[in-house]
Design a protein around this motif. Structure first.
Motif, short mmCIF file in Angstrom:
data_model
loop_
_atom_site.label_atom_id
_atom_site.label_comp_id
_atom_site.label_asym_id
_atom_site.label_seq_id
_atom_site.Cartn_x
_atom_site.Cartn_y
_atom_site.Cartn_z
N VAL A 1 -8.24 1.96 0.43
CA VAL A 1 -7.89 3.36 0.16
C VAL A 1 -8.74 4.25 1.05
CG1 VAL A 1 -8.00 5.19 -1.58
CG2 VAL A 1 -7.13 2.93 -2.20
N VAL B 1 0.85 -1.18 0.00
CA VAL B 1 0.00 0.00 0.00
C VAL B 1 0.89 1.23 0.00
CG1 VAL B 1 -1.85 -1.18 1.26
CG2 VAL B 1 -0.19 0.19 2.52
N GLN C 1 -3.24 4.48 -2.10
CA GLN C 1 -3.26 3.43 -3.14
C GLN C 1 -3.08 2.10 -2.44
OE1 GLN C 1 -0.18 3.90 -6.05
NE2 GLN C 1 -0.88 2.22 -7.36
N SER C 2 -3.81 1.08 -2.85
CA SER C 2 -3.70 -0.22 -2.18
C SER C 2 -3.77 -1.37 -3.17
CB SER C 2 -4.82 -0.38 -1.15
OG SER C 2 -4.75 -1.67 -0.56
N VAL D 1 -4.14 6.02 3.49
CA VAL D 1 -3.84 5.12 2.37
C VAL D 1 -4.34 5.76 1.08
CG1 VAL D 1 -4.20 2.83 1.38
CG2 VAL D 1 -3.96 3.10 3.88
N HIS E 1 -3.47 -4.36 -1.54
CA HIS E 1 -3.66 -5.35 -0.47
C HIS E 1 -5.15 -5.45 -0.18
CE1 HIS E 1 -3.50 -7.48 3.30
NE2 HIS E 1 -2.19 -7.61 3.20
N VAL F 1 -6.56 -3.79 3.22
CA VAL F 1 -6.35 -2.38 3.56
C VAL F 1 -6.97 -1.52 2.46
CG1 VAL F 1 -4.67 -0.58 4.09
CG2 VAL F 1 -4.20 -2.96 4.75
#
Length: 371
Positions: free
Chosen positions: A88, A31, A80-81, A78, A83, A86
């Motif tokens: 954004v 992330v 950009q993700s 966050v 994962h 998790v």
């Protein structure tokens, strides 16, 4: 998009430069976070001063020989993700580089936190690798982010110092005196606020003459003395010394003067030019000066009490302390914001030089428009 970062020369902390580099694409499971606000205190100068000895430079490698990135505590979102666990927009509290953004590799996720699983951080102390999810963090409150960034990591150290001394029955110095240097520093007065609750211990803050009135106004020291007034304390009193400054001359004076010194703890190194002198503990009379390492006490007490009770005790102590600090009638600390690369560089120079009002805490962001 460029990720602005403040680089510091490892062999000369006064030499800095701003570095902008293009953000690299994420790998699966990573992330990217936008670092929106972080605190800069003498604690961060200690990270830099002990960067090699205590591996602080290893958390966020600069990739450039001789240059390091100072770790800081703060809040990020966050952006950009890649994962699945998790999202954004999620807000995090934790240990970040002095930069506009950072890439994390979340592992061991729970509703409360996750760990950065980057391989280069796996051997580093776990307490620095955990990122707390603010929506479930019991210490979080949206209206006090500045104070959290400024005081939370320092207060954890303060709370653990107090617990460590009590756990060891003050090494035989109770009843007696706890001497705290650099008494106007946030970690010192956080420690004093806890020690003042202990029976049989007189908490004496040592500070510059210029900061004496400030320290007295806090109400957490039984006595405040300017450094040149040290002679007002009886030389044979049982005592412990907690050194927040790394001032070698002061440490030598205390070890020489106090014939019943039971323990000497070194917490920080804000007097950068005197670090070499402060390390000459072998030649001092009395107990050998010992570096206090907070993660070791975290590990011990998590084992003694269990993680749940450890966390509960910490939350109770933090909330009580925050109530003292944020008292609207007499606040101990107010935040001053510095936004943009040039402002961050200037604030770093100011904190490194030890200048400024102890009632002011520095909150920085490298991204214009934040916090």
């Amino acid at each position: 998009m460029s990720n602005d970062t403040l680089l510091v020369r490892k062999d000369d902390l006064h030499t800095t430069r701003l570095h902008g580099a293009a953000e690299q694409p994420l790998a699966d499971g990573q992330v990217r976070v936008r670092i929106e606000r972080f605190a800069l205190t003498s604690n961060n100068i200690t990270y830099a001063a002990f960067g090699e000895a205590m591996s602080y430079w290893q958390f966020f490698p600069s990739g450039e020989e001789g240059w390091g990135i100072v770790p800081v505590w703060g809040f990020a979102t966050v952006s950009q993700s890649l994962h699945p666990g998790v999202a954004v927009g999620e807000r995090l509290y934790g240990y970040f580089p002095m930069a506009a953004s950072a890439v994390l590799t979340p592992e061991r996720l729970s509703p409360e936190r996750f760990t950065d699983g980057a391989p280069h951080r796996s051997a580093l102390p776990a307490v620095y690798n955990q990122y707390l999810r603010t929506r479930t963090d019991p210490l979080y409150s949206a209206g006090t982010e500045d104070l959290q960034a400024l005081l939370r990591p320092l207060f954890l150290t303060s709370w653990l110092i107090d617990d460590f001394l009590d756990d060891n029955d003050f090494f035989g110095a109770r009843p007696g005196v706890a001497l705290l240097s650099s008494a106007s520093s946030k970690t010192a007065y956080g420690t004093a606020s806890q020690l003042a609750r202990r029976e049989g211990i007189e908490v004496i803050g040592l500070t510059s003459a210029a900061n004496k009135a400030f320290c007295e106004s806090l109400g957490c020291y039984h006595r405040v003395l300017a450094y040149e007034e040290l002679g007002e304390v009886a030389a044979d009193v049982p005592c412990v010394y907690v050194d927040f400054a790394g001032n070698g001359a002061l440490r030598r004076e205390i070890h020489t003067r106090f014939t019943n010194l039971k323990h000497s703890a070194s917490i920080g190194g804000t007097h950068v030019d005197q670090l070499a002198a402060s390390g000459a503990g072998k030649s001092l009379p009395g107990p050998r000066a010992t570096l206090f390492f907070a993660p070791a006490q975290v590990k011990k007490r998590s084992g003694d009490w269990g993680p749940a009770q450890f966390g509960q005790r910490m939350v109770q102590a933090w909330q009580a302390f925050l109530g003292q600090v944020a008292d609207p009638k007499a606040p101990w600390l107010t935040a001053q914001h510095h936004t943009g690369p040039a402002a961050v560089q200037a604030a770093y120079a100011e904190v490194l030089a030890g200048r400024g009002d102890p009632r002011v805490g520095h909150i920085l962001t490298l991204t214009p428009g934040n916090p």
